[in-house]
Design an enzyme around this catalytic site. Structure first.
Site, PDB file in Angstrom:
ATOM      1  N   GLU A   1      23.167   3.480  63.657  1.00  0.00           N
ATOM      2  CA  GLU A   1      22.477   3.955  62.536  1.00  0.00           C
ATOM      3  C   GLU A   1      22.492   5.488  62.699  1.00  0.00           C
ATOM      4  O   GLU A   1      21.528   6.030  63.351  1.00  0.00           O
ATOM      5  CB  GLU A   1      21.246   3.418  62.289  1.00  0.00           C
ATOM      6  CG  GLU A   1      21.093   2.072  62.334  1.00  0.00           C
ATOM      7  CD  GLU A   1      19.618   1.394  61.671  1.00  0.00           C
ATOM      8  OE1 GLU A   1      19.660   0.922  60.720  1.00  0.00           O
ATOM      9  OE2 GLU A   1      18.753   1.708  62.555  1.00  0.00           O
TER      10      GLU A   1
ATOM     11  N   GLU B   1      13.252   5.203  64.700  1.00  0.00           N
ATOM     12  CA  GLU B   1      11.874   5.422  64.473  1.00  0.00           C
ATOM     13  C   GLU B   1      10.871   5.065  65.667  1.00  0.00           C
ATOM     14  O   GLU B   1      10.078   5.942  65.888  1.00  0.00           O
ATOM     15  CB  GLU B   1      11.489   4.609  62.963  1.00  0.00           C
ATOM     16  CG  GLU B   1      11.979   5.123  61.964  1.00  0.00           C
ATOM     17  CD  GLU B   1      11.974   4.321  60.848  1.00  0.00           C
ATOM     18  OE1 GLU B   1      11.685   3.343  60.922  1.00  0.00           O
ATOM     19  OE2 GLU B   1      13.080   4.435  59.924  1.00  0.00           O
TER      20      GLU B   1
ATOM     21  N   ASN C   1      15.283  -5.035  57.559  1.00  0.00           N
ATOM     22  CA  ASN C   1      14.150  -4.298  58.444  1.00  0.00           C
ATOM     23  C   ASN C   1      13.174  -3.795  57.509  1.00  0.00           C
ATOM     24  O   ASN C   1      13.126  -2.808  56.816  1.00  0.00           O
ATOM     25  CB  ASN C   1      14.885  -3.265  59.242  1.00  0.00           C
ATOM     26  CG  ASN C   1      13.745  -2.420  59.843  1.00  0.00           C
ATOM     27  OD1 ASN C   1      12.928  -2.792  60.185  1.00  0.00           O
ATOM     28  ND2 ASN C   1      14.224  -1.253  60.444  1.00  0.00           N
ATOM     29  N   TRP C   2      12.176  -4.756  57.508  1.00  0.00           N
ATOM     30  CA  TRP C   2      11.066  -4.254  56.353  1.00  0.00           C
ATOM     31  C   TRP C   2      10.169  -3.138  56.611  1.00  0.00           C
ATOM     32  O   TRP C   2       9.411  -2.687  56.061  1.00  0.00           O
ATOM     33  CB  TRP C   2      10.137  -5.582  56.211  1.00  0.00           C
ATOM     34  CG  TRP C   2      10.634  -6.837  55.593  1.00  0.00           C
ATOM     35  CD1 TRP C   2      11.963  -6.786  55.038  1.00  0.00           C
ATOM     36  CD2 TRP C   2      10.072  -8.025  55.079  1.00  0.00           C
ATOM     37  NE1 TRP C   2      12.135  -7.979  54.399  1.00  0.00           N
ATOM     38  CE2 TRP C   2      11.148  -8.684  54.572  1.00  0.00           C
ATOM     39  CE3 TRP C   2       8.880  -8.339  55.224  1.00  0.00           C
ATOM     40  CZ2 TRP C   2      10.745 -10.123  54.000  1.00  0.00           C
ATOM     41  CZ3 TRP C   2       8.461  -9.705  54.980  1.00  0.00           C
ATOM     42  CH2 TRP C   2       9.176 -10.332  54.184  1.00  0.00           C
ATOM     43  N   LYS C   3      10.237  -2.736  58.343  1.00  0.00           N
ATOM     44  CA  LYS C   3       9.588  -1.877  58.622  1.00  0.00           C
ATOM     45  C   LYS C   3       7.944  -2.043  58.384  1.00  0.00           C
ATOM     46  O   LYS C   3       7.670  -3.102  58.487  1.00  0.00           O
ATOM     47  CB  LYS C   3       9.934  -0.305  58.407  1.00  0.00           C
ATOM     48  CG  LYS C   3      11.308  -0.144  58.289  1.00  0.00           C
ATOM     49  CD  LYS C   3      11.883   1.238  58.220  1.00  0.00           C
ATOM     50  CE  LYS C   3      13.330   1.049  58.302  1.00  0.00           C
ATOM     51  NZ  LYS C   3      13.758   2.806  58.081  1.00  0.00           N
TER      52      LYS C   3
ATOM     53  N   GLY D   1      17.130  -0.977  55.628  1.00  0.00           N
ATOM     54  CA  GLY D   1      15.816  -0.724  55.422  1.00  0.00           C
ATOM     55  C   GLY D   1      15.347  -0.977  53.936  1.00  0.00           C
ATOM     56  O   GLY D   1      15.108  -2.072  53.266  1.00  0.00           O
ATOM     57  N   GLY D   2      15.434   0.035  53.280  1.00  0.00           N
ATOM     58  CA  GLY D   2      14.717   0.178  51.856  1.00  0.00           C
ATOM     59  C   GLY D   2      15.141  -0.940  50.849  1.00  0.00           C
ATOM     60  O   GLY D   2      14.560  -1.548  50.368  1.00  0.00           O
TER      61      GLY D   2
ATOM     62  N   SER E   1      20.877   3.550  54.686  1.00  0.00           N
ATOM     63  CA  SER E   1      20.945   3.934  53.278  1.00  0.00           C
ATOM     64  C   SER E   1      22.204   2.814  52.766  1.00  0.00           C
ATOM     65  O   SER E   1      22.773   2.963  51.702  1.00  0.00           O
ATOM     66  CB  SER E   1      21.251   5.272  52.805  1.00  0.00           C
ATOM     67  OG  SER E   1      20.054   5.889  53.094  1.00  0.00           O
TER      68      SER E   1
ATOM     69  N   GLY F   1      17.049   6.083  55.460  1.00  0.00           N
ATOM     70  CA  GLY F   1      16.163   6.576  54.148  1.00  0.00           C
ATOM     71  C   GLY F   1      16.217   7.775  53.512  1.00  0.00           C
ATOM     72  O   GLY F   1      15.458   8.134  52.771  1.00  0.00           O
TER      73      GLY F   1
ATOM     74  N   HIS G   1      15.153   1.249  67.554  1.00  0.00           N
ATOM     75  CA  HIS G   1      15.190   1.844  66.382  1.00  0.00           C
ATOM     76  C   HIS G   1      15.035   3.254  66.459  1.00  0.00           C
ATOM     77  O   HIS G   1      14.069   3.734  67.274  1.00  0.00           O
ATOM     78  CB  HIS G   1      14.375   0.933  65.226  1.00  0.00           C
ATOM     79  CG  HIS G   1      14.582   1.842  63.838  1.00  0.00           C
ATOM     80  ND1 HIS G   1      14.152   2.741  63.426  1.00  0.00           N
ATOM     81  CD2 HIS G   1      15.421   0.997  62.884  1.00  0.00           C
ATOM     82  CE1 HIS G   1      14.637   2.814  62.275  1.00  0.00           C
ATOM     83  NE2 HIS G   1      15.428   1.954  61.850  1.00  0.00           N
TER      84      HIS G   1
HETATM   85  P1  PGA Z   1      17.398   2.454  55.230  1.00  0.00           P
HETATM   86  O1  PGA Z   1      17.032   2.183  56.859  1.00  0.00           O
HETATM   87  O2  PGA Z   1      18.349   1.464  54.862  1.00  0.00           O
HETATM   88  O3  PGA Z   1      16.034   2.591  54.580  1.00  0.00           O
HETATM   89  O4  PGA Z   1      18.216   3.773  55.392  1.00  0.00           O
HETATM   90  C1  PGA Z   1      17.964   1.707  57.713  1.00  0.00           C
HETATM   91  C2  PGA Z   1      17.061   1.271  59.148  1.00  0.00           C
HETATM   92  O5  PGA Z   1      16.277   2.173  59.495  1.00  0.00           O
HETATM   93  O6  PGA Z   1      17.378   0.388  59.847  1.00  0.00           O
END
Ligand code: PGA
Length: 253
Positions: A169, A99, A9-11, A236-237, A215, A175, A97
């Protein structure tokens, strides 16, 4: 065997050129995915076609959108519909998600409409659920996640629901570098499967891929993915660094 999925997930990160290079670097590693393993790249909307053509020749590599709108079409300036994604042959879409729930006020009811639209257009939704920290501290995470599933998913028939990939999640792990322990992940994933079983029966529940997100890193993916009810991760990251995501892909069961 259930599908095991490493989903990036590049966001809202990376320029077009950086994204293209990241995909090139990952593909150059030439990781061959057996048929039960998928790598999925959820990229920003303007990069979908580029990403699709990058992975076109690869087996079991797919592109995802990070979101779609909860209405079919019409006067919704700036939004992207499931039908539009389908017209670009995009096979996956992240839905709900945390967010989006937090910053864009997406509700369980809206997400239920998004699931319907994705399924109507043959797009596999990656449906996100998971609790914030105060809920975890109060020990009511199971009820919280159960309600998210009930209100968004349980109107689907078993045949429709089976098409959905679930991503658990915990918001406190996203994050933050604070990963759930593999015991915490397994416990929630088993719980999610048990509520799916109570709605759809144990056989159907056994077919759902349930990803862990929050994470996931190159150094914890193997342990997390080894849990019997964890079928890969939404990342994500660490998905922004080719060497890290390559290791995460290799960690799939
Ligand atoms: P993260 O994000 O791996 O940076 O914690 C995961 C996500 O939001 O899908």
């Amino acid at each position: 065997m259930r599908k095991q999925i490493a989903a990036a997930n590049w966001k809202m990160n990376l320029t077009f050129q950086q994204g293209e290079k990241l995909l090139d670097d990952i593909l150059r590693a030439d990781i061959r995915l057996k048929s039960h393993r998928h790598a999925v790249f959820a990229v920003p909307f303007p990069y979908l076609l580029m990403a699709r053509s990058e992975v076109e020749e690869e087996t079991n590599y797919y592109v995802a959108a990070q979101n779609c709108y909860h209405k079919k079409n019409g006067a919704f300036t700036g939004e992207v519909s499931a039908e539009m994604l389908h017209s670009l042959a995009i096979p996956y879409c992240i839905i709900g998600h945390s967010e989006r729930r937090e910053h864009f006020h997406e509700t369980n009811a809206m997400l239920s409409e998004k699931l319907d639209l994705c399924l109507e257009h043959f797009i596999t939704p990656i449906f996100c659920c998971g609790e914030p920290l105060p809920i975890r501290e109060a020990g009511t995470q199971n009820q919280f996640v159960e309600l998210q599933l009930k209100e968004s998913l349980f109107h689907l028939s078993a045949d429709q629901a089976k098409m959905v990939v679930i991503a658990y999640e915990p918001i406190w792990a996203i994050g933050t570098g604070k990963t759930a322990t593999s015991a915490q992940a397994q416990e929630m994933h088993a719980f999610v499967r048990s509520i799916l079983a109570s709605q759809y029966g144990p056989e159907v529940a056994g077919e759902f891929s349930i990803l862990y997100g929050g994470s996931v890193k190159a150094n914890n993916a193997t342990e997390l993915f080894a849990c019997p009810d964890v079928d890969g991760g939404l990342v994500g990251g660490a998905s922004l660094v080719a060497t890290d995501f390559i290791e995460i892909m290799k960690a799939l069961k």
